[in-house]
Design a protein around this motif. Structure first.
Motif, PDB file in Angstrom:
ATOM      1  N   GLU A  25       0.809  -1.229   0.000  1.00  0.00           N
ATOM      2  CA  GLU A  25       0.000   0.000   0.000  1.00  0.00           C
ATOM      3  C   GLU A  25       0.837   1.272   0.000  1.00  0.00           C
ATOM      4  OE1 GLU A  25      -3.804  -1.588   2.657  1.00  0.00           O
ATOM      5  OE2 GLU A  25      -2.215  -0.412   3.615  1.00  0.00           O
ATOM      6  N   ALA A  26       2.097   1.158   0.401  1.00  0.00           N
ATOM      7  CA  ALA A  26       2.886   2.366   0.605  1.00  0.00           C
ATOM      8  C   ALA A  26       4.372   2.079   0.433  1.00  0.00           C
ATOM      9  CB  ALA A  26       2.616   2.936   1.997  1.00  0.00           C
ATOM     10  N   VAL A  27       5.119   3.145   0.159  1.00  0.00           N
ATOM     11  CA  VAL A  27       6.564   3.040  -0.083  1.00  0.00           C
ATOM     12  C   VAL A  27       7.253   4.207   0.623  1.00  0.00           C
ATOM     13  CG1 VAL A  27       8.385   2.956  -1.831  1.00  0.00           C
ATOM     14  CG2 VAL A  27       6.122   2.007  -2.355  1.00  0.00           C
ATOM     15  N   ALA A  28       8.402   3.926   1.250  1.00  0.00           N
ATOM     16  CA  ALA A  28       9.230   4.973   1.855  1.00  0.00           C
ATOM     17  C   ALA A  28      10.541   5.087   1.085  1.00  0.00           C
ATOM     18  CB  ALA A  28       9.505   4.653   3.323  1.00  0.00           C
ATOM     19  N   VAL A  29      11.004   6.325   0.927  1.00  0.00           N
ATOM     20  CA  VAL A  29      12.201   6.606   0.131  1.00  0.00           C
ATOM     21  C   VAL A  29      13.187   7.416   0.966  1.00  0.00           C
ATOM     22  CG1 VAL A  29      13.070   7.866  -1.875  1.00  0.00           C
ATOM     23  CG2 VAL A  29      10.930   6.561  -2.038  1.00  0.00           C
ATOM     24  N   ARG A  30      14.455   7.008   0.905  1.00  0.00           N
ATOM     25  CA  ARG A  30      15.514   7.780   1.572  1.00  0.00           C
ATOM     26  C   ARG A  30      16.816   7.603   0.810  1.00  0.00           C
ATOM     27  NH1 ARG A  30      16.502   6.016   7.431  1.00  0.00           N
ATOM     28  NH2 ARG A  30      17.894   4.492   6.462  1.00  0.00           N
ATOM     29  N   GLY A  31      17.531   8.713   0.611  1.00  0.00           N
ATOM     30  CA  GLY A  31      18.836   8.646  -0.035  1.00  0.00           C
ATOM     31  C   GLY A  31      18.790   8.120  -1.456  1.00  0.00           C
ATOM     32  N   GLY A  32      17.692   8.366  -2.147  1.00  0.00           N
ATOM     33  CA  GLY A  32      17.593   7.952  -3.534  1.00  0.00           C
ATOM     34  C   GLY A  32      17.212   6.510  -3.747  1.00  0.00           C
ATOM     35  N   THR A  33      16.962   5.780  -2.675  1.00  0.00           N
ATOM     36  CA  THR A  33      16.586   4.372  -2.783  1.00  0.00           C
ATOM     37  C   THR A  33      15.317   4.107  -1.993  1.00  0.00           C
ATOM     38  OG1 THR A  33      17.944   3.695  -0.890  1.00  0.00           O
ATOM     39  CG2 THR A  33      18.992   3.649  -3.064  1.00  0.00           C
ATOM     40  N   VAL A  34      14.741   2.948  -2.236  1.00  0.00           N
ATOM     41  CA  VAL A  34      13.568   2.522  -1.487  1.00  0.00           C
ATOM     42  C   VAL A  34      14.002   2.079  -0.093  1.00  0.00           C
ATOM     43  CG1 VAL A  34      11.682   0.837  -1.375  1.00  0.00           C
ATOM     44  CG2 VAL A  34      12.335   1.847  -3.575  1.00  0.00           C
ATOM     45  N   LEU A  35      13.415   2.690   0.924  1.00  0.00           N
ATOM     46  CA  LEU A  35      13.733   2.337   2.306  1.00  0.00           C
ATOM     47  C   LEU A  35      12.872   1.186   2.788  1.00  0.00           C
ATOM     48  CD1 LEU A  35      15.128   2.963   5.045  1.00  0.00           C
ATOM     49  CD2 LEU A  35      13.245   4.578   5.480  1.00  0.00           C
ATOM     50  N   ALA A  36      11.576   1.246   2.465  1.00  0.00           N
ATOM     51  CA  ALA A  36      10.664   0.220   2.952  1.00  0.00           C
ATOM     52  C   ALA A  36       9.414   0.201   2.089  1.00  0.00           C
ATOM     53  CB  ALA A  36      10.286   0.480   4.413  1.00  0.00           C
ATOM     54  N   VAL A  37       8.777  -0.968   2.076  1.00  0.00           N
ATOM     55  CA  VAL A  37       7.510  -1.164   1.380  1.00  0.00           C
ATOM     56  C   VAL A  37       6.574  -1.855   2.360  1.00  0.00           C
ATOM     57  CG1 VAL A  37       6.358  -2.273  -0.570  1.00  0.00           C
ATOM     58  CG2 VAL A  37       8.679  -1.365  -0.851  1.00  0.00           C
ATOM     59  N   GLY A  38       5.335  -1.382   2.467  1.00  0.00           N
ATOM     60  CA  GLY A  38       4.433  -2.009   3.427  1.00  0.00           C
ATOM     61  C   GLY A  38       3.045  -1.432   3.376  1.00  0.00           C
ATOM     62  N   THR A  39       2.354  -1.528   4.497  1.00  0.00           N
ATOM     63  CA  THR A  39       1.016  -0.941   4.579  1.00  0.00           C
ATOM     64  C   THR A  39       1.137   0.565   4.802  1.00  0.00           C
ATOM     65  OG1 THR A  39       0.854  -1.182   6.973  1.00  0.00           O
ATOM     66  CG2 THR A  39       0.164  -3.077   5.635  1.00  0.00           C
ATOM     67  N   THR A  40       0.051   1.259   4.564  1.00  0.00           N
ATOM     68  CA  THR A  40       0.068   2.707   4.787  1.00  0.00           C
ATOM     69  C   THR A  40       0.386   3.038   6.237  1.00  0.00           C
ATOM     70  OG1 THR A  40      -1.408   3.227   2.948  1.00  0.00           O
ATOM     71  CG2 THR A  40      -1.405   4.755   4.801  1.00  0.00           C
ATOM     72  N   SER A  41      -0.174   2.300   7.163  1.00  0.00           N
ATOM     73  CA  SER A  41       0.098   2.587   8.571  1.00  0.00           C
ATOM     74  C   SER A  41       1.560   2.328   8.918  1.00  0.00           C
ATOM     75  CB  SER A  41      -0.818   1.757   9.471  1.00  0.00           C
ATOM     76  OG  SER A  41      -0.620   0.372   9.258  1.00  0.00           O
ATOM     77  N   GLU A  42       2.140   1.265   8.381  1.00  0.00           N
ATOM     78  CA  GLU A  42       3.553   0.968   8.656  1.00  0.00           C
ATOM     79  C   GLU A  42       4.460   2.056   8.105  1.00  0.00           C
ATOM     80  OE1 GLU A  42       3.381  -3.950   8.539  1.00  0.00           O
ATOM     81  OE2 GLU A  42       3.780  -2.796   6.709  1.00  0.00           O
ATOM     82  N   ILE A  43       4.205   2.494   6.891  1.00  0.00           N
ATOM     83  CA  ILE A  43       5.081   3.488   6.261  1.00  0.00           C
ATOM     84  C   ILE A  43       4.856   4.870   6.865  1.00  0.00           C
ATOM     85  CG2 ILE A  43       5.681   4.594   4.077  1.00  0.00           C
ATOM     86  CD1 ILE A  43       6.606   1.630   4.406  1.00  0.00           C
ATOM     87  N   ARG A  44       3.616   5.192   7.196  1.00  0.00           N
ATOM     88  CA  ARG A  44       3.343   6.483   7.838  1.00  0.00           C
ATOM     89  C   ARG A  44       4.089   6.582   9.165  1.00  0.00           C
ATOM     90  NH1 ARG A  44      -2.077   6.784   7.649  1.00  0.00           N
ATOM     91  NH2 ARG A  44      -2.236   8.397   6.033  1.00  0.00           N
ATOM     92  N   ALA A  45       4.211   5.485   9.855  1.00  0.00           N
ATOM     93  CA  ALA A  45       4.898   5.488  11.154  1.00  0.00           C
ATOM     94  C   ALA A  45       6.383   5.815  11.023  1.00  0.00           C
ATOM     95  CB  ALA A  45       4.711   4.143  11.838  1.00  0.00           C
ATOM     96  N   LEU A  46       6.952   5.617   9.847  1.00  0.00           N
ATOM     97  CA  LEU A  46       8.368   5.908   9.631  1.00  0.00           C
ATOM     98  C   LEU A  46       8.627   7.393   9.379  1.00  0.00           C
ATOM     99  CD1 LEU A  46       9.293   2.985   7.176  1.00  0.00           C
ATOM    100  CD2 LEU A  46       9.702   3.070   9.648  1.00  0.00           C
TER     101      LEU A  46
END
Length: 555
Positions: A25-46
Motif C-alpha cells: 500500500e505504501a513506499v518509503a524513500v531515503r537517499g535515492g533508494t527505497v527504504l521500505a515497502v508495506g502498509t500505509t500505517s507501517e510506512i506512515r509510522a516511519l
C-alpha cells in the motif's frame, strides 16, 4: 542525519514486481533508494517532521516506466514542429501548412512531421507535385510517421540539390521519375539527410541516426543552447508520462555531451542509455569510438553499453527486407547490411562486450539478424549478451524457435501494430501475404515460447504515452482471422515496461522493482490500472514521477 524517509507514498495500490512482496500500500524513500515497502500505517509510522507525503489516493504505484526504444533528441525537437498526424486530403492539409508558413516566414525550410503514407488518397503515392500543390512558393518537406521517408516539394529538392538525384548509401533511395527528376520521395536516411540539414535544428537532432557521427558543421554556441533547451523540454515530457528511464536508439558524441551537461546541472530527469550507431558504410576501426563512448560515459544516469544497427527499412515503403516479393510486386525490400558485413560487425561488437540492438522488420531481415547473433555466439562463445531485435513486424515460422535458442530479446512497440489503435488497421494488409500475418507483431506468440519480450513506444514515431502502449498490448483491435490475437495480460504488459526493461539494460539488481535498497524510480498513477477498463487506459497517466528519490513531475 535523520533516519526518517525523505518521502513516503501512502494509500496506493502498489505493484512491486518483487516476488518476496508483490503487493503493498505504501513506499518509503531515503537517499535515492527505497527504504521500505508495506502498509500505509507501517510506512506512515516511519515519517518524520520533514518527510514529504504523497497521497496515491488508490492509484497504481509501480516502478518508473523505462521506455526501451526512443529517439530522445529527435522527439524533443519535434515537439516544436508542425504536426500533420491524422490529416488527410488537400482540404485538411493545405490550411494547416499555409497557416504555419505564415508563422515562420523566415524559416529556410517549412517542415512537418507525422505525415501518413496515404495522406492525399488511399493507394496514392505522394510526390513532389502533391506538396507543390500544398506549398508552391517555398521549400516544404514532411516526415513520415515512421521516420523512414521524407517527401519534399520541388523547391525543397532544389534547395537540397536533390532534384536531379544523387548518390545514396545502401538501403536508401531517391525515387526518380520518368522525366529524370526526383519524384519527391526520399527513402531512408541516406537519401533524406540533405533535407534534414535545412530543418530548424539543422538535422543535429537526428545525426546519430543518419550518420552515427557528430553534426557537420559543429554546432555554434547558439545552436548548442537551442538543442539543450529542446532536450530539457523532451525530458520534462518523458517525466510527465511516468518515465524514469530511456533506451535511446541513436547516438553520437554530441548527443552524449549535451546530456552530460544536463546531468552535471542536475537536469537529466530520466536515466538514459545512448548507443553507438554502427552503419553499413563503417569499417571495424569505428568500434574504437564505441569503446571511447562507453569509457567516457558510465554513470547511473548516463551511459553507453550498446551498439545499434539497421538491417532494413519499413513495410509501408516496401523497404523492409522480405523472404519473397511483396504482394503484386517484384520488390523484396532493401538490405542495409550485406550478410557477411553484418555478421562481422556482430562478432566484433559481441567480442568487445557490447549488447547489440538491430532494427529488423521484414522476415528476411529478422532471419539475417538472428544469423549475425548466431555468428557472434559461434565465434566468441555463449554469454549473457541480451542482444535485441527491434520491431520484428514479420517473422517466418522457421525462425521462431531461434529466439530462445540464441537468447535474443524481442523488443516490440505495440502501438505500431495495425491492431494498436494508432495507425489505420487496413494500411498494412496490402503489403503482407496472408500467411505472413499470423506471426506479424507476434509478441504473445514469442512470450508463449518462453522468450523475453519488452515494450516501448519508438517516440516520436508514435506519441510518448505508455498508456497508449498499454492499451495496444492489453486491448488490441479485433482483426480478421489471418491475424493472431496477441493480447497481453495487464501484469505481463506492465512488467515488459518496467522490470523487464530494467533487466534488458542489465540493471535488474538495482532498478525495476520496489524493494528495500532498489533505486527509488517510481511512478504514481492517477488511477488503479487493475480496476480500469483497458479501453480507457489513455484517459489516465502519471500523477507523480520520482527518479532517484527526486520528484521529476507532479500533476
Amino acid at each position: 542525519m535523520s533516519d526518517a524517509p525523505e518521502l513516503v507514498i501512502l494509500n496506493g495500490a502498489v505493484l512491486t514486481f518483487d516476488d518476496a512482496q508483490p503487493r503493498a500500500e505504501a513506499v518509503a524513500v531515503r537517499g535515492g533508494t527505497v527504504l521500505a515497502v508495506g502498509t500505509t500505517s507501517e510506512i506512515r509510522a516511519l515519517a518524520g517532521p520533514h518527510t514529504r507525503e504523497v497521497d496515491a489516493a488508490g492509484g497504481t504505484v509501480m516502478p518508473g516506466i523505462i521506455d526501451s526504444h526512443v529517439h530522445l533528441f529527435g522527439g524533443s525537437v519535434e515537439l516544436g514542429y508542425l504536426d500533420l498526424g491524422g490529416l488527410q486530403g488537400d482540404d485538411a492539409v493545405i490550411p494547416v501548412v499555409r497557416a504555419r508558413s505564415a508563422e515562420e516566414p523566415d524559416s529556410r525550410l517549412l517542415f512537418g512531421v507525422q505525415a501518413d503514407y496515404a495522406m492525399f488518397a488511399q493507394g496514392h503515392r505522394t510526390t513532389r507535385h502533391d506538396l507543390d500543390r500544398v506549398m508552391p512558393d517555398r521549400p516544404f518537406a514532411m516526415f513520415s510517421a515512421d521516420h523512414h521517408t521524407i517527401w519534399a516539394n520541388t523547391r525543397a529538392l532544389e534547395a537540397a540539390g536533390l532534384l536531379e538525384g544523387g548518390a545514396t548509401e545502401p538501403g536508401s533511395e531517391i525515387v526518380m521519375g520518368e522525366d529524370g527528376l526526383a519524384e519527391g520521395e526520399l527513402r531512408e536516411p541516406g537519401a533524406y539527410a540533405k533535407v534534414l540539414s535545412m530543418t530548424p535544428h539543422g538535422g543535429r537532432d537526428l545525426a546519430g541516426l543518419v550518420t552515427g557521427k557528430d553534426p557537420e558543421p559543429a554546432a555554434t554556441p547558439a545552436e548548442r543552447a537551442r538543442d539543450l533547451d529542446a532536450l530539457r523540454r523532451g525530458l520534462a515530457h518523458c517525466a510527465a508520462h511516468g518515465i524514469t528511464g530511456l533506451h535511446n536508439m541513436d547516438g553520437n558524441f554530441y548527443t552524449m555531451e549535451l546530456l552530460a551537461e544536463l546531468e552535471a546541472n542536475g537536469e537529466l530527469s530520466c536515466r538514459t542509455e545512448v548507443p553507438f550507431h554502427f552503419k553499413a558504410v563503417d569499417g571495424p576501426d569505428r568500434f574504437a569510438e564505441a569503446e571511447e563512448m562507453r569509457a567516457r560515459w558510465a554513470s547511473d544516469r548516463l551511459w553507453c553499453n550498446r551498439v545499434k544497427m539497421f538491417m532494413d527499412g519499413v513495410i509501408e515503403s516496401r523497404t523492409a527486407l522480405m523472404l519473397r516479393p511483396y504482394p503484386g510486386s517484384d520488390l523484396s525490400g532493401d538490405a542495409v547490411f550485406e550478410p557477411d558485413a553484418f555478421n562481422a560487425a556482430c562478432v566484433e561488437a559481441d567480442a568487445r562486450g557490447f549488447q547489440i540492438a538491430t532494427h529488423a522488420i521484414g522476415d528476411l531481415a529478422v532471419r539475417r539478424t538472428l544469423d549475425g547473433y548466431a555468428a557472434a555466439r559461434a565465434a566468441n562463445g555463449v554469454r549473457d549478451a541480451r542482444h535485441r531485435i527491434e520491431h520484428i513486424e514479420t517473422l517466418d515460422p522457421a525462425d521462431l524457435p531461434r529466439f530462445h535458442e540464441l537468447g535474443v530479446v524481442a523488443s516490440y512497440q505495440p502501438g505500431h501494430a495495425p491492431f494498436g489503435h494508432i495507425f489505420p488497421p487496413e494500411a498494412l494488409a496490402p503489403h503482407l501475404h496472408d500467411d505472413q500475418k499470423a506471426l506479424a507483431y507476434a509478441w504473445q506468440t514469442l512470450r508463449d515460447e518462453g522468450n523475453a519480450v519488452c515494450f516501448s513506444t519508438d517516440w516520436p514515431v508514435i506519441k510518448l504515452d505508455p498508456m497508449a502502449t498499454l492499451r495496444a498490448a492489453v486491448a488490441p483491435l479485433s482483426m480478421p482471422a489471418q491475424w493472431r490475437d496477441q493480447r497481453q495480460t495487464l501484469m505481463d504488459a506492465l512488467r515488459s515496461m518496467t522490470a523487464d526493461n530494467a533487466w534488458l539494460e542489465f540493471s535488474e539488481a538495482r532498478k525495476g522493482r520496489l524493494a528495500p535498497g532498489m533505486a527509488a524510480d517510481i511512478v504514481v498513477m492517477r488511477d488503479d490500472l487493475e480496476a480500469m477498463d483497458p479501453e480507457r487506459f489513455e484517459e489516465t497517466g502519471a500523477a507523480v514521477t520520482i527518479c532517484g528519490g527526486a520528484v521529476t513531475y507532479a500533476a
